[in-house]
Design a protein around this motif. Structure first.
Motif, short mmCIF file in Angstrom:
data_model
loop_
_atom_site.label_atom_id
_atom_site.label_comp_id
_atom_site.label_asym_id
_atom_site.label_seq_id
_atom_site.Cartn_x
_atom_site.Cartn_y
_atom_site.Cartn_z
N ASN A 213 27.32 10.02 -25.17
CA ASN A 213 28.60 10.74 -25.23
C ASN A 213 29.93 9.76 -25.48
N LEU A 214 29.55 8.48 -25.49
CA LEU A 214 30.45 7.58 -25.79
C LEU A 214 31.36 7.51 -27.09
N HIS A 215 30.66 7.92 -28.23
CA HIS A 215 31.23 8.13 -29.34
C HIS A 215 30.33 9.15 -30.37
N PRO A 216 30.83 10.12 -30.63
CA PRO A 216 30.14 10.99 -31.57
C PRO A 216 29.42 10.14 -32.66
N ARG A 217 28.05 10.43 -32.72
CA ARG A 217 27.29 9.98 -33.96
C ARG A 217 27.12 8.48 -34.12
N SER A 218 27.47 7.72 -32.91
CA SER A 218 27.45 6.35 -32.97
C SER A 218 26.34 5.85 -32.13
N VAL A 219 25.37 6.61 -31.45
CA VAL A 219 24.31 6.16 -30.77
C VAL A 219 23.12 6.59 -31.69
N HIS A 220 22.07 5.60 -32.00
CA HIS A 220 21.06 5.74 -32.91
C HIS A 220 19.75 5.38 -32.00
N HIS A 221 18.87 6.26 -31.85
CA HIS A 221 17.64 6.11 -31.33
C HIS A 221 16.54 5.59 -32.26
N SER A 222 15.98 4.30 -32.08
CA SER A 222 14.95 3.63 -33.02
C SER A 222 15.44 3.81 -34.34
N PRO A 223 16.61 2.87 -34.48
CA PRO A 223 17.01 2.47 -35.91
C PRO A 223 16.03 1.73 -36.66
N GLN A 224 15.85 1.95 -38.09
CA GLN A 224 14.98 1.27 -38.79
C GLN A 224 15.35 0.09 -39.64
N ILE A 225 14.57 -0.95 -39.79
CA ILE A 225 15.00 -1.77 -41.06
C ILE A 225 13.63 -1.92 -41.97
N PRO A 226 13.84 -2.52 -43.10
CA PRO A 226 12.87 -2.58 -44.20
C PRO A 226 11.59 -3.63 -43.55
N LYS A 227 10.49 -3.27 -43.94
CA LYS A 227 9.20 -4.16 -43.62
C LYS A 227 8.12 -3.58 -44.67
N GLY A 228 7.78 -4.57 -45.70
CA GLY A 228 7.07 -4.28 -46.90
C GLY A 228 7.81 -3.10 -47.49
N LYS A 229 6.60 -2.02 -47.52
CA LYS A 229 6.85 -0.98 -48.54
C LYS A 229 7.30 0.14 -47.58
N GLY A 230 7.31 -0.08 -46.30
CA GLY A 230 7.80 0.86 -45.25
C GLY A 230 8.94 0.29 -44.28
N THR A 231 8.98 0.68 -43.28
CA THR A 231 10.18 0.19 -42.21
C THR A 231 9.60 0.06 -40.81
N ARG A 232 10.28 -0.69 -40.06
CA ARG A 232 9.97 -1.08 -38.62
C ARG A 232 11.20 -0.60 -37.80
N GLU A 233 10.77 -0.63 -36.54
CA GLU A 233 12.07 -0.47 -35.77
C GLU A 233 12.87 -1.79 -35.46
N LEU A 234 14.06 -1.78 -35.72
CA LEU A 234 15.09 -2.85 -35.44
C LEU A 234 15.18 -2.96 -33.67
N THR A 235 15.38 -1.86 -32.97
CA THR A 235 15.59 -2.04 -31.62
C THR A 235 15.49 -0.63 -31.02
N ASP A 236 15.55 -0.27 -29.83
CA ASP A 236 15.17 0.96 -29.26
C ASP A 236 16.45 2.08 -29.20
N VAL A 237 17.57 1.54 -29.06
CA VAL A 237 18.79 2.00 -29.16
C VAL A 237 19.98 1.16 -29.75
N LEU A 238 20.53 1.76 -30.77
CA LEU A 238 21.89 0.94 -31.44
C LEU A 238 23.13 1.73 -31.32
N LEU A 239 24.00 1.09 -30.89
CA LEU A 239 25.53 1.54 -31.04
C LEU A 239 26.32 0.71 -31.73
#
Length: 403
Positions: A213-239
């Motif tokens: 509730n700190l900011h609408p749509r600014s909190v992301h659970h398990s954001p992803q970054i590229p890894k090979g042909k897929g993705t991997r988790e950047l961190t657990d929670v990103l704001l």
């Protein structure tokens, strides 16, 4: 023995851990009820069968009651409160008489997560203590030292029965789970379940719940970054907002998949290993952000992340009290992290994260310019200054607003 005093207030969220008795309306009639609010870690000890002991003592003409949770043989947790109301008097009369009473467990966010029935038997003389209890509010600091000393002597077996009486709480049923759902600003339905074997996921959900509730749509659970042909988790929670990114790396402890329930000494060693790993992961995550790597949601939508401003890196652990060698996370450690990442490092538990979110909301409400997320960022900056002065990242901070 680590002892915590509990002040009963309407702001149930304001007190991280507390014990309270109440004479509450049940299904058919009023009944003695025991309420315990504690860290998720402490609650897991309880639902997995750790012994509980109720104590009543007299200090400076006031009656207090305490609940000891034997989460550690040498240093069990004890929470205490002073009898202040007639409702507590009625509740204690029922609790000490041996009648079955409901026991409710609340987590750090004041969510009722489990309940059971218990009973305990005291000598008949305890009823006179309760009936003659002096009521009314009290300044806890005025008697805290005396209470702590008496409880310590009780633990050592040297307290007089004229001062302190205790009895084990016998649980009459298994612990029944209570489920809590929350809907994020992204429309995701998440379940808080104390008994869930995915313990790391549960701690992440608590972090999302707190920050969403700190900011609408600014909190992301398990954001992803590229890894090979897929993705991997950047961190657990990103704001992220215009003044920087905030990354949360959550490190929970496994309880339900162990053959033997660990004591706190064992857990402290586990936390030390988790902290080292989390710090390495956060360093790497900030480095990837500076490299300009694309960040997406789990659904594949691109997340706009501020990369030019200093980032806040947060390691979220079950309890700050479990951190060994706190001096290891002092000025040299903080400076090294800042030099390699350009960002700020923080070590928090759920209770401390809650305090920071509450402080951010209060600061934002008092300001015409600061959003809750901006206030959250600001408060982390101010807290970072306190860690420097304290010589360790392992601190607890309370907001005091000037009138």
């Amino acid at each position: 023995m680590h002892i915590l005093a509990a002040h009963y207030r309407s702001e149930f969220l304001a007190t991280p851990q507390l014990v309270r008795v109440d004479y509450a309306k049940g299904v058919e009639e009023f009944e003695a009820t025991l309420l315990l609010k504690g860290s998720t870690l402490l609650l897991k000890y309880i639902v997995l069968g750790t012994s509980l002991r109720l104590q009543l003592g007299r200090v400076n003409n006031r009656l207090f009651y305490a609940l000891t949770v034997y989460d550690d043989v040498l240093k069990p947790a004890t929470l205490w409160s002073v009898v202040e109301s007639e409702s507590e008097v009625n509740a204690l009369k029922g609790l000490v008489s041996g009648e079955p009473c409901p026991v409710f467990l609340f987590n750090e966010l004041a969510l009722n997560v489990a309940w059971s029935m218990g009973k305990t038997n005291f000598p008949p003389a305890i009823q006179n203590w309760i009936s003659c209890a002096t009521l009314g509010t009290i300044e806890y600091t005025a008697i805290a030292e005396h209470v702590h000393n008496l409880l310590e002597r009780g633990f050592e077996g040297t307290a007089s029965p004229d001062e302190l009486l205790s009895a084990e709480i016998e649980m009459l049923e298994v612990w029944h789970p209570l489920f809590n759902h929350f809907i994020t600003s992204h429309g995701f339905d998440n379940l808080i379940d104390l008994f869930n074997s995915n313990e790391s996921g549960q701690q992440e959900h608590l972090a999302v719940w707190l920050t969403d509730n700190l900011h609408p749509r600014s909190v992301h659970h398990s954001p992803q970054i590229p890894k090979g042909k897929g993705t991997r988790e950047l961190t657990d929670v990103l704001l992220s907002h215009e003044y920087g990114a905030l990354l949360i790396e959550s490190k929970a402890l496994t309880f339900f998949n162990r053959d033997i329930l660990p004591d706190r000494t064992k857990l402290a060693k586990d936390v030390s290993q988790h902290l080292e790993k989390a710090v390495r992961q956060l360093r790497g995550s900030i480095r990837r952000l500076k490299e300009g790597v694309q960040v997406t949601t789990r659904a594949g939508s691109v997340i706009d992340v501020e990369r030019s401003k200093p980032a806040h890196a947060i390691v979220l652990i079950p309890e700050l009290a479990l951190v060994e060698n706190r001096e290891s996370y002092g000025p040299a450690f903080i400076s090294s992290f800042m030099q390699t990442t350009g960002g700020f490092i923080h070590i928090l538990d759920i209770a401390e994260l809650l305090r920071i979110v509450q402080a951010a909301e209060i600061i934002s409400q008092a300001s015409e310019k600061l959003t809750p997320l901006m206030a959250f960022d600001y408060y982390l900056m101010e807290r970072a200054k306190k860690t420097r002065d304290a010589g360790t990242l392992c601190i607890e901070v309370l907001l005091r607003m000037q009138p």
